[in-house]
Write a protein that holds these residues in place. Structure first.
Motif, mmCIF file in Angstrom:
data_model
loop_
_atom_site.group_PDB
_atom_site.id
_atom_site.type_symbol
_atom_site.label_atom_id
_atom_site.label_comp_id
_atom_site.label_asym_id
_atom_site.label_seq_id
_atom_site.Cartn_x
_atom_site.Cartn_y
_atom_site.Cartn_z
ATOM 1 N N LEU A 97 0.803 -1.164 0.085
ATOM 2 C CA LEU A 97 0.075 0.053 0.033
ATOM 3 C C LEU A 97 0.732 1.406 -0.044
ATOM 4 O O LEU A 97 0.587 2.148 -0.692
ATOM 5 C CB LEU A 97 -0.813 0.078 1.154
ATOM 6 C CG LEU A 97 -2.319 -0.379 1.104
ATOM 7 C CD1 LEU A 97 -3.113 -0.528 2.326
ATOM 8 C CD2 LEU A 97 -2.974 0.236 -0.236
ATOM 9 N N ASN A 98 1.941 1.188 0.848
ATOM 10 C CA ASN A 98 2.896 2.501 0.706
ATOM 11 C C ASN A 98 3.612 2.571 -0.700
ATOM 12 O O ASN A 98 3.662 3.827 -0.958
ATOM 13 C CB ASN A 98 4.066 2.254 1.863
ATOM 14 C CG ASN A 98 3.281 2.165 3.159
ATOM 15 O OD1 ASN A 98 2.386 3.209 3.536
ATOM 16 N ND2 ASN A 98 4.178 1.792 4.186
ATOM 17 N N SER A 117 2.541 6.054 -2.683
ATOM 18 C CA SER A 117 3.910 6.723 -3.079
ATOM 19 C C SER A 117 3.649 7.015 -4.816
ATOM 20 O O SER A 117 4.239 8.153 -5.219
ATOM 21 C CB SER A 117 5.369 6.123 -2.832
ATOM 22 O OG SER A 117 5.508 5.921 -1.590
ATOM 23 N N LYS A 118 3.253 6.054 -5.450
ATOM 24 C CA LYS A 118 3.260 6.072 -6.851
ATOM 25 C C LYS A 118 1.738 7.086 -7.361
ATOM 26 O O LYS A 118 1.898 8.022 -8.174
ATOM 27 C CB LYS A 118 2.967 4.679 -7.511
ATOM 28 C CG LYS A 118 2.757 4.774 -9.030
ATOM 29 C CD LYS A 118 2.913 3.334 -9.505
ATOM 30 C CE LYS A 118 2.652 3.300 -11.016
ATOM 31 N NZ LYS A 118 2.689 1.861 -11.557
ATOM 32 N N ASP A 119 0.705 6.686 -6.558
ATOM 33 C CA ASP A 119 -0.433 7.240 -7.029
ATOM 34 C C ASP A 119 -1.017 8.388 -6.222
ATOM 35 O O ASP A 119 -1.922 9.126 -6.626
ATOM 36 C CB ASP A 119 -1.679 6.372 -7.029
ATOM 37 C CG ASP A 119 -1.099 4.967 -8.225
ATOM 38 O OD1 ASP A 119 -0.567 5.314 -8.998
ATOM 39 O OD2 ASP A 119 -1.663 3.991 -7.982
ATOM 40 N N GLU A 143 -9.514 6.686 0.889
ATOM 41 C CA GLU A 143 -9.615 5.158 0.931
ATOM 42 C C GLU A 143 -8.346 4.447 1.165
ATOM 43 O O GLU A 143 -8.494 3.440 2.063
ATOM 44 C CB GLU A 143 -10.112 4.580 -0.738
ATOM 45 C CG GLU A 143 -11.576 5.465 -0.793
ATOM 46 C CD GLU A 143 -11.443 6.666 -1.239
ATOM 47 O OE1 GLU A 143 -10.485 7.309 -1.601
ATOM 48 O OE2 GLU A 143 -12.724 7.130 -1.305
ATOM 49 N N LEU A 144 -7.054 4.734 0.677
ATOM 50 C CA LEU A 144 -6.127 4.060 0.780
ATOM 51 C C LEU A 144 -5.406 4.379 2.106
ATOM 52 O O LEU A 144 -5.063 3.356 2.739
ATOM 53 C CB LEU A 144 -4.759 4.470 -0.195
ATOM 54 C CG LEU A 144 -5.198 4.259 -1.814
ATOM 55 C CD1 LEU A 144 -4.022 4.957 -2.580
ATOM 56 C CD2 LEU A 144 -5.052 2.390 -1.807
ATOM 57 N N ILE A 145 -5.638 5.559 2.681
ATOM 58 C CA ILE A 145 -5.125 5.958 3.950
ATOM 59 C C ILE A 145 -5.969 4.974 4.970
ATOM 60 O O ILE A 145 -5.329 4.458 6.002
ATOM 61 C CB ILE A 145 -5.419 7.493 4.369
ATOM 62 C CG1 ILE A 145 -4.433 8.132 3.491
ATOM 63 C CG2 ILE A 145 -5.103 7.797 5.676
ATOM 64 C CD1 ILE A 145 -2.959 8.206 3.604
ATOM 65 N N LYS A 146 -7.332 4.923 4.704
ATOM 66 C CA LYS A 146 -8.213 4.179 5.633
ATOM 67 C C LYS A 146 -7.655 2.660 5.740
ATOM 68 O O LYS A 146 -7.765 1.992 6.648
ATOM 69 C CB LYS A 146 -9.665 4.373 5.199
ATOM 70 C CG LYS A 146 -10.643 3.681 6.215
ATOM 71 C CD LYS A 146 -12.166 3.811 5.950
ATOM 72 C CE LYS A 146 -12.870 3.073 6.788
ATOM 73 N NZ LYS A 146 -14.352 3.204 6.213
ATOM 74 N N GLN A 147 -7.558 2.260 4.593
ATOM 75 C CA GLN A 147 -6.990 0.721 4.241
ATOM 76 C C GLN A 147 -5.852 0.496 5.045
ATOM 77 O O GLN A 147 -5.509 -0.526 5.669
ATOM 78 C CB GLN A 147 -7.000 0.456 2.934
ATOM 79 C CG GLN A 147 -6.844 -0.963 2.436
ATOM 80 C CD GLN A 147 -6.820 -1.344 0.994
ATOM 81 O OE1 GLN A 147 -7.267 -0.513 0.087
ATOM 82 N NE2 GLN A 147 -6.427 -2.655 0.805
#
Length: 346
Positions: free
Chosen positions: A80-81, A85-87, A92-96
């Motif tokens: 996920l990190n 870093s890429k996108d 949503e990603l932070i919560k995940q």
């Protein structure tokens, strides 16, 4: 049998996720618990404690299984990190990621011990500790606060409703008393004569959020209109708080004098008036507060909240009534003498 070293022993993890005391740490991770469970307080009970038969073999296996599960979670976190870093970091990603960080540490014996027995020093930047704090808050303090503000009619007399998201703690420390006030308590004028210290505990990730705090008294007598009005006793705005900086006290106020919308007016109830409610409302701001104009008397809290688009996230309440020290507090602040009310109507 010793505990294997894996992801929970990785030096790259936050030090706060471990037990600092080496002796306690060794005892906590020992399969046969030589000093007894941490829940045992009395030394006599600890001496009498005997570990269940076979625990020295089962415990390391269970620990190893849980640690492998945590290792899988950390692999997903690394993925996920890379994606963040890429996108970019979407909500949503932070919560995940935060959910995975909780799952990776929630069964760690050291984390569990800290969450149960070291709540006053927990590192709130760690999602797993915020998770445990929130569960503990929801199990008692949240319900207690809502029960008090509803029973005392703070809702709807000040604001119509509240869906609490933060834990609001309050204490008065000028008399060297370091005790958090239970919502609804009746406090003397000597206790409340100077501004309180507030703690705003966020359960989400908070790095530099802005907050408004209002303390209002909806029980100010309006004799001319035979009713009551609301007085603003203290107002703060644009207060920056975070997970590791959650305290509002006189030091923060002296360092940031611009956050004070209006200076603190202590409770000075008038004789025979009965108990007055002092409601503490905490709001999360959406950027800098655009409207900082306030009036103390006949304060319209609903209009102020609406015009500034404030989101109520927490509350507290205490009560005050007339006592022999009220006259001294009035003199301290240069206030006029109080009125004496009578039950007789003319």
């Amino acid at each position: 049998m010793s505990i294997s070293k894996g992801v929970w022993s990785n030096a790259s993890r936050a030090a706060s996720l471990s037990v600092k005391n080496p002796v306690l740490k060794q005892a906590l991770l020992s399969p046969n618990l030589p000093n007894g469970p941490a829940s045992l307080k009395a030394n006599a009970n600890k001496r009498r404690y005997t570990s269940p038969i076979g625990l020295d073999g089962i415990y390391p296996l269970a620990y190893e299984l849980l640690e492998k599960q945590a290792e899988e979670k950390y692999k997903l976190i690394d993925q996920l990190n890379d994606k963040i870093s890429k996108d970019g970091a979407t909500p949503e990603l932070i919560k995940q990621r935060e959910e995975l960080q909780i799952e990776a540490e929630i069964n760690n014996p050291q984390v569990v011990y800290n969450a149960l027995f070291a709540t006053n020093v927990l590192d709130r930047t760690q999602p797993v500790y915020r998770h445990y704090l929130k569960k503990n808050w929801e199990s008692y303090k949240k319900m207690l606060t809502m029960q008090r503000i509803e029973t005392l009619a703070v809702i709807p007399d000040t604001l119509p409703t509240l869906e609490p998201e933060v834990d609001v703690n309050l204490k008065f420390t000028h008399n060297n008393v370091d005790t958090w006030i239970e919502p609804g308590n009746v406090l003397s004028s000597n206790v409340t004569c100077k501004p309180p210290t507030l703690e705003i505990v966020e359960f989400k990730e908070s790095t530099d959020d802005l907050y408004t705090v209002l303390i209002v008294n909806p029980d100010t007598p309006d004799v001319e209109n035979n009713t009551y009005s609301t007085t603003l006793h203290w107002g703060l705005a644009n207060v920056r708080l975070s997970n590791n900086d959650s305290i509002i006290d006189m030091q923060k106020l002296s360092e940031n004098p611009d956050i004070e919308l209006i200076d603190y007016l202590p409770p000075v109830p008038e004789k025979n008036l009965g108990k007055q409610r002092f409601a503490v409302w905490v709001f999360r701001q959406d950027g800098q507060l655009p409207n900082k104009d306030v009036t103390r008397e006949k304060f319209d809290i609903r209009a102020f909240v609406g015009s500034n688009k404030l989101q109520p996230v927490g509350a507290h309440v205490w009560r005050s009534t007339w006592d022999l020290n009220v006259a001294n507090v009035r003199k301290m602040y240069g206030l006029p003498e109080g009125r004496i009310f009578s039950r007789d109507r003319f």
